[in-house]
Design a protein around this motif. Structure first.
Motif, PDB file in Angstrom:
ATOM      1  N   ARG A 483      -1.684   4.328   0.812  1.00  0.00           N
ATOM      2  CA  ARG A 483      -1.241   4.758  -0.515  1.00  0.00           C
ATOM      3  C   ARG A 483       0.218   5.200  -0.465  1.00  0.00           C
ATOM      4  N   LEU A 484       0.989   4.748  -1.464  1.00  0.00           N
ATOM      5  CA  LEU A 484       2.428   5.043  -1.488  1.00  0.00           C
ATOM      6  C   LEU A 484       2.698   6.408  -2.104  1.00  0.00           C
ATOM      7  N   GLN A 485       3.651   7.115  -1.524  1.00  0.00           N
ATOM      8  CA  GLN A 485       4.079   8.404  -2.049  1.00  0.00           C
ATOM      9  C   GLN A 485       5.228   8.188  -3.042  1.00  0.00           C
ATOM     10  N   ARG A 486       5.806   9.245  -3.521  1.00  0.00           N
ATOM     11  CA  ARG A 486       6.869   9.138  -4.523  1.00  0.00           C
ATOM     12  C   ARG A 486       8.092   8.406  -4.010  1.00  0.00           C
ATOM     13  N   ASP A 487       8.297   8.445  -2.688  1.00  0.00           N
ATOM     14  CA  ASP A 487       9.453   7.752  -2.117  1.00  0.00           C
ATOM     15  C   ASP A 487       9.172   6.276  -1.854  1.00  0.00           C
ATOM     16  N   ARG A 489       6.913   5.049   0.137  1.00  0.00           N
ATOM     17  CA  ARG A 489       6.460   4.815   1.508  1.00  0.00           C
ATOM     18  C   ARG A 489       5.072   5.434   1.683  1.00  0.00           C
ATOM     19  N   PRO A 490       4.232   4.870   2.568  1.00  0.00           N
ATOM     20  CA  PRO A 490       2.945   5.503   2.865  1.00  0.00           C
ATOM     21  C   PRO A 490       3.132   6.753   3.709  1.00  0.00           C
ATOM     22  N   ARG A 491       2.111   7.572   3.778  1.00  0.00           N
ATOM     23  CA  ARG A 491       2.178   8.788   4.588  1.00  0.00           C
ATOM     24  C   ARG A 491       2.426   8.446   6.055  1.00  0.00           C
ATOM     25  N   THR A 494      -0.710   8.063   8.122  1.00  0.00           N
ATOM     26  CA  THR A 494      -1.416   6.807   7.875  1.00  0.00           C
ATOM     27  C   THR A 494      -0.749   5.667   8.636  1.00  0.00           C
TER      28      THR A 494
END
Length: 653
Positions: A483-487, A489-491, A494
């Motif tokens: 899952r993508l974050q606000r930037d 990129r994934p965690r 992960t």
């Protein structure tokens, strides 16, 4: 209390088979709309994918895209695939399937009507309706009606075959037997586990050699026509006509030399098998089905059968066919079929869906035994059992097997970005649920490989390397966990977990090259609005977590220390497999990183061997418990003495 119920059944019985058929069809459609759009685990994993791959050259383009299930016979999944890919509304697709599945209830009624041919017309119709309703009153059948599962579809031809063999029907015995063989053969060809029912049907044929020959000929023709193309294609591609099944015999180099079993629900010995009718009374999931599916009918069958046996002993066995409570020849033949199929089912899997035919037949058979044992009191007893069974399922069982969604214009709600539709790539997945259902929505020249799931691939697999060369510079991963974050990129954790697997194959995640595939089904049309009025509230409040993310992969490799540790653990795991034939039964698997630990996943055992802080354990995939197997330091010097017996005879699971 029951007068209203009996009045309702009398209305249905007066309408006869045609009225009962209409009622069953209406009930099935209303139920499936109420239950919601099914997103079962197998649908997302392989139901939709195998049909797509069959029609679009997936055998050459992909490699274990949906793990071992990638190579099942796809023909049975084509109707669902055609309707969905043609853009039919999801509610219409499910309603069409529900109408076909409702034929099971109609065939149960017709079979029960044949069993009660000696009863007065109204009594015959009422007992037949009760038997059919009781057969359909199971959580497993209800949860699969209107879905992509093959089980309720293939019970239709099998029930038709049982009906053909249960009476004269105006056709000579050989012709009737040949048609029954065709129907059983078709069910077995489209799902191999149904072969046990074709074998168990022999008691229905009796010792009529012409009928037996005709039955065998019909089954052979059906299997050759419906399984032949898949068998030939797999033989040419892998050297195993049932790849990857039975690879312990065929020895294809693309799979370990093991025979995959279905032991998840199989009884652990004779005592466990004898207690099975009591075990499935439990509301717990994973008893004989993945869902909670309490079933009272098998315990009732045992009680009724024991009652008839006690009565027969007390009366010193009355002649077959005598009026009253004696079992007629047809009764005995059907009971023989049920008993043989029941024994084979428990011996091979005990999986509720694989035994759906028996779950359906339990209704008419219970009605038959009750009528023979209880006479005029049978109706009341059957109604009590029916109410209790329906109540237990309604209070405990889910409406569907996995995830439920509200109805939408299209079955799948993925909104694939233009880049994924425009650019072909090799997608390497590492999650157990491969989500291969998304394949038809991406570029048609893309390839899919499930590196680590139910079966993990060897690092240097020839076909894997060929696909990497074909898609050089265009290799990606895909999964729900990214899952993508606000930037965008994934965690980081992960990515680290993904890299723990991907580095073994020479890749690592590029977190700067990711795109999302959101799940946004359209529900603004009138039909969706109407159908969703019927959907249960719970399912409408829980949107399924089906959004995907794909990230690019770049070259990567384990460090020298990690490679040395992998060799050390592989040597230790190999020693354990050789030293513990009772535990591992000759099976082997790929050594993999699991965070800071190491593991091997055994598809044939449905279990994982893993390290746990220096300890070793065998962890079944579908159980919360694990079985200790000593410590790493002890195994490096030999077999620990306390485990010698377990290694020889197996764990007491």
């Amino acid at each position: 209390m029951f007068k209203g119920w009996f009045d309702g059944f009398k209305v249905v019985s007066l309408l006869g088979a045609r009225g009962f058929s209409l009622a069953a069809a209406l009930l099935a459609v209303v139920w499936t709309l109420y239950a919601g759009k099914d997103l079962n685990w197998d649908l997302l994993h392989y139901h939709y994918y195998v049909a797509y791959a069959f029609l679009n050259g997936g055998l050459e383009r992909d490699y274990f895209a949906a793990s071992a299930q990638s190579y099942l016979n796809p023909l049975g999944y084509l109707p669902f695939y055609w309707m969905v890919s043609a853009g039919w509304h999801s509610a219409v697709v499910s309603a069409v399937l529900a109408l076909v599945h409702a034929a099971n209830i109609v065939l149960l009624y017709l079979l029960a009507s044949r069993l009660f041919a000696d009863q007065p017309p109204r009594e015959r119709a009422l007992l037949s309706a009760l038997g059919a309703a009781l057969g359909a009153a199971g959580a497993v059948f209800a949860a699969t009606v209107g879905t992509s599962f093959l089980d309720p579809l293939l019970t239709v031809p099998m029930l038709g075959a049982v009906l053909l063999l249960a009476g004269e029907g105006g056709m000579p015995a050989p012709r009737r037997a040949a048609l029954a063989g065709l129907l059983f053969g078709a069910a077995a060809a489209l799902k191999y586990s149904n072969a046990l029912f074709a074998l168990a049907a022999l008691p229905l044929l009796g010792l009529r050699w012409r009928a037996l020959a005709a039955y065998a000929a019909g089954g052979t023709i059906a299997v050759a026509a419906l399984a032949g193309p898949t068998v030939v294609a797999l033989w040419r591609a892998f050297g195993n006509p049932f790849f990857p099944l039975f690879n312990g015999w065929f020895r294809s180099p693309d799979f370990p030399p093991i025979n995959i079993g279905a032991e998840r629900f199989a009884p652990r010995g004779l005592g466990d098998a004898l207690l099975f009718p009591l075990r499935i009374l439990s509301p717990d999931s994973m008893t004989y089905a993945e869902i909670s599916a309490p079933d009272l009918r098998f315990a009732a069958l045992v009680l009724l059968a024991l009652g008839l046996l006690a009565l027969a002993i007390a009366r010193r066995v009355r002649p077959a066919g005598a009026p009253g409570r004696a079992l007629a020849p047809l009764d005995l033949r059907l009971a023989g079929f049920f008993a043989a199929a029941y024994a084979l089912w428990l011996a091979t899997s005990g999986n509720a869906r694989y035994g759906l035919l028996l779950l359906l037949l339990a209704g008419p058979l219970a009605a038959l035994l009750a009528a023979r044992l209880l006479g005029r009191y049978a109706r009341g007893a059957l109604l009590v059992l029916l109410v209790a069974q329906v109540t237990a399922c309604a209070l405990i069982s889910p409406t569907r097997y996995f995830m439920v969604d509200r109805w939408s214009e299209r079955w799948f709600g993925w909104q694939v970005p233009e880049r994924a539709r425009r650019e072909a790539a090799l997608y390497l997945t590492i999650e157990t649920q491969s989500m291969a259902a998304v394949a038809p929505f991406l570029h048609p020249d893309s390839s899919f490989v499930n590196l680590r799931g139910q079966h993990s691939l060897e690092q240097g697999a020839k076909r894997l390397r060929a696909l990497e060369a074909r898609h050089a510079g265009r290799v990606r991963t895909l999964g729900r966990a990214l899952r993508l974050q606000r930037d965008g990129r994934p965690r980081a954790e992960t990515v680290e977990n993904y890299d723990a697997t991907l580095l073994r194959y020479g890749f690592r995640v590029d977190p700067d090259d990711c795109f999302a595939i959101p799940w946004r089904p359209r529900r603004d049309d009138a039909l969706s609005g109407f159908a969703n009025l019927l959907v249960t509230e719970d399912s409408s409040l829980r949107p399924p977590p089906l959004a995907l993310v794909s990230c690019g992969l770049r070259p990567g490799a384990w460090s020298a220390e990690e490679q040395a540790e992998e060799r050390r653990m592989s040597t230790l795991f190999d020693r354990m497999e050789r030293s513990c034939p009772g535990v591992f039964r000759g099976q082997t698997a790929v050594t993999e990183r699991m965070g800071s630990e190491w593991s091997r996943n055994y598809a044939g055992l449905e279990a994982r061997l893993e390290t746990r802080g220096g300890a070793l354990a065998l962890a079944p995939f579908f159980e919360l418990r694990h079985f200790p197997l000593g410590r790493v330091e002890d195994w490096e010097s030999g077999v620990p003495a306390p485990l010698a017996e377990a290694c020889r005879e197996g764990l007491r699971r």
